[in-house]
Design an enzyme around this catalytic site. Structure first.
Site, PDB file in Angstrom:
ATOM      1  N   HIS A   1       2.138  16.879  -6.524  1.00  0.00           N
ATOM      2  CA  HIS A   1       0.983  17.339  -7.293  1.00  0.00           C
ATOM      3  C   HIS A   1       1.152  18.785  -7.742  1.00  0.00           C
ATOM      4  CE1 HIS A   1      -1.352  13.792  -6.917  1.00  0.00           C
ATOM      5  NE2 HIS A   1      -1.575  13.898  -5.616  1.00  0.00           N
TER       6      HIS A   1
ATOM      7  N   HIS B   1      -1.168  10.719  -9.541  1.00  0.00           N
ATOM      8  CA  HIS B   1      -0.945   9.599  -8.634  1.00  0.00           C
ATOM      9  C   HIS B   1      -0.248   8.432  -9.312  1.00  0.00           C
ATOM     10  CE1 HIS B   1      -4.236  10.951  -5.632  1.00  0.00           C
ATOM     11  NE2 HIS B   1      -3.032  11.362  -5.270  1.00  0.00           N
TER      12      HIS B   1
ATOM     13  N   HIS C   1       4.066  14.178  -0.519  1.00  0.00           N
ATOM     14  CA  HIS C   1       3.174  13.683  -1.573  1.00  0.00           C
ATOM     15  C   HIS C   1       2.551  14.839  -2.353  1.00  0.00           C
ATOM     16  CE1 HIS C   1      -0.034  11.095  -3.334  1.00  0.00           C
ATOM     17  NE2 HIS C   1      -0.748  12.209  -3.202  1.00  0.00           N
ATOM     18  N   GLU C   2       2.002  15.810  -1.620  1.00  0.00           N
ATOM     19  CA  GLU C   2       1.257  16.859  -2.273  1.00  0.00           C
ATOM     20  C   GLU C   2       2.125  17.854  -3.016  1.00  0.00           C
ATOM     21  OE1 GLU C   2      -1.511  15.976  -2.600  1.00  0.00           O
ATOM     22  OE2 GLU C   2      -1.849  14.682  -0.876  1.00  0.00           O
TER      23      GLU C   2
END
Length: 299
Positions: free
Chosen positions: A257, A263, A253-254
């Site tokens: 980013h 998101h 997930h990160e």
């Protein structure tokens, strides 16, 4: 502080964990603490813990009292005012919940789950974030891209990143390299990394203190800053286990980013912000693929 990691891996790889960034300097408590007695709270109520809800909503980009000077008297109290109602609705709208404007059970349940500390709503934050792009049909958000001539990203990590964490971390990066134009290259000089990774606890000097186990799991800074911190007070696991936080799932997930994605409100997407203990997320949703390709077209 050394992170607590549960692992059966013995093979050591060079790796990275890329976590998300929350954009408020206010210290917040874990949602599990302050939400416990707030179920059913609505506009006009005074209730202990609402000040923590305000910090939480501000932390994630849903309210900004600077935009409502007439309500500034309620910034530091436990009154449920118009600003809080608006922020709750924004949160409910993002996650496709019923727009009640109060803390109904569904909203409390979701807020209580562990999550990434990166704000969902960046429209309340302009300095340092660039323009947030989102098409009408897409669920992904594009925040900021690396320069076109930057497709090899170096990473380094501090001494508190243990060997046990490295296998799933590098696996997460390799997954992103399959659908993005990036190669990830380790450097052993910490200050030389495009991405600098470390485990941190509570107030660790970047203006964004962690809240202990539960609540916010980690944070990072968008390109080209590259600082990456995750909460050392969590119990991290190199494989999925009940009661632990899966390193690979959070790292996957990160990493999105750190590449510039915000998101997604799609619960099937890697870039969806909430994750439960003992849960593993399958890569990648179509929304993730569409997002990274929109951010880096023709690469």
């Amino acid at each position: 502080m050394n992170p607590k990691i549960s692992s059966s891996y013995t093979l050591v790889f060079s790796a990275i964990l890329i976590i998300c960034h929350a954009h408020s300097s206010n210290k917040i408590s874990s949602p599990g603490d302050f939400l416990r007695d707030l179920n059913g709270t609505r506009k006009g109520d005074n209730a202990k813990g609402l000040i923590e809800l305000k910090k939480y909503l501000a932390y994630l980009g849903y309210i900004n009292y600077d935009n409502y000077p007439a309500n500034s008297i309620h910034v530091n109290d436990d009154f449920f005012d118009d600003v809080v109602e608006s922020g709750v609705k924004e949160y409910q709208n993002f996650f496709k919940l019923r727009l009640t404007g109060f803390l109904d059970q569904e909203t409390v349940n979701l807020m209580s789950k562990p999550r990434c500390g990166m704000p969902d709503n960046l429209y309340n934050f302009s300095p340092g974030h660039g323009k947030v792009h989102r098409s009408i049909s897409a669920r992904y958000r594009l925040v900021r891209a690396w320069p076109r001539d930057k497709r090899n990203l170096t990473f380094s990590y501090s001494l508190d990143v243990t060997a046990a964490a490295k296998v799933p971390m590098v696996a997460a990066l390799l997954k992103w390299s399959e659908i993005s134009p990036f190669r990830f290259i380790i450097t052993h000089v910490y200050d030389d990394g495009d991405m600098k990774i470390g485990f941190k606890s509570r107030d660790h000097g970047d203006g964004h203190p962690f809240d202990g186990k539960g609540g916010i799991l980690a944070h990072a800074f968008y390109p080209p800053d590259g600082r990456v911190h995750f909460d050392a007070d969590e119990i991290w696991a190199a494989e999925v286990r009940p009661g632990t936080m899966d390193i690979y799932t959070v790292a996957l997930h990160e990493a999105g980013h750190i590449l510039g994605l915000g998101h997604s409100d799609d619960p099937n997407a890697v870039m969806y912000p909430h994750i439960d203990y003992g849960q593993a997320r399958k890569p990648f949703g179509q929304d993730d693929i569409n997002g990274i390709r929109a951010l880096y077209p023709n690469n």
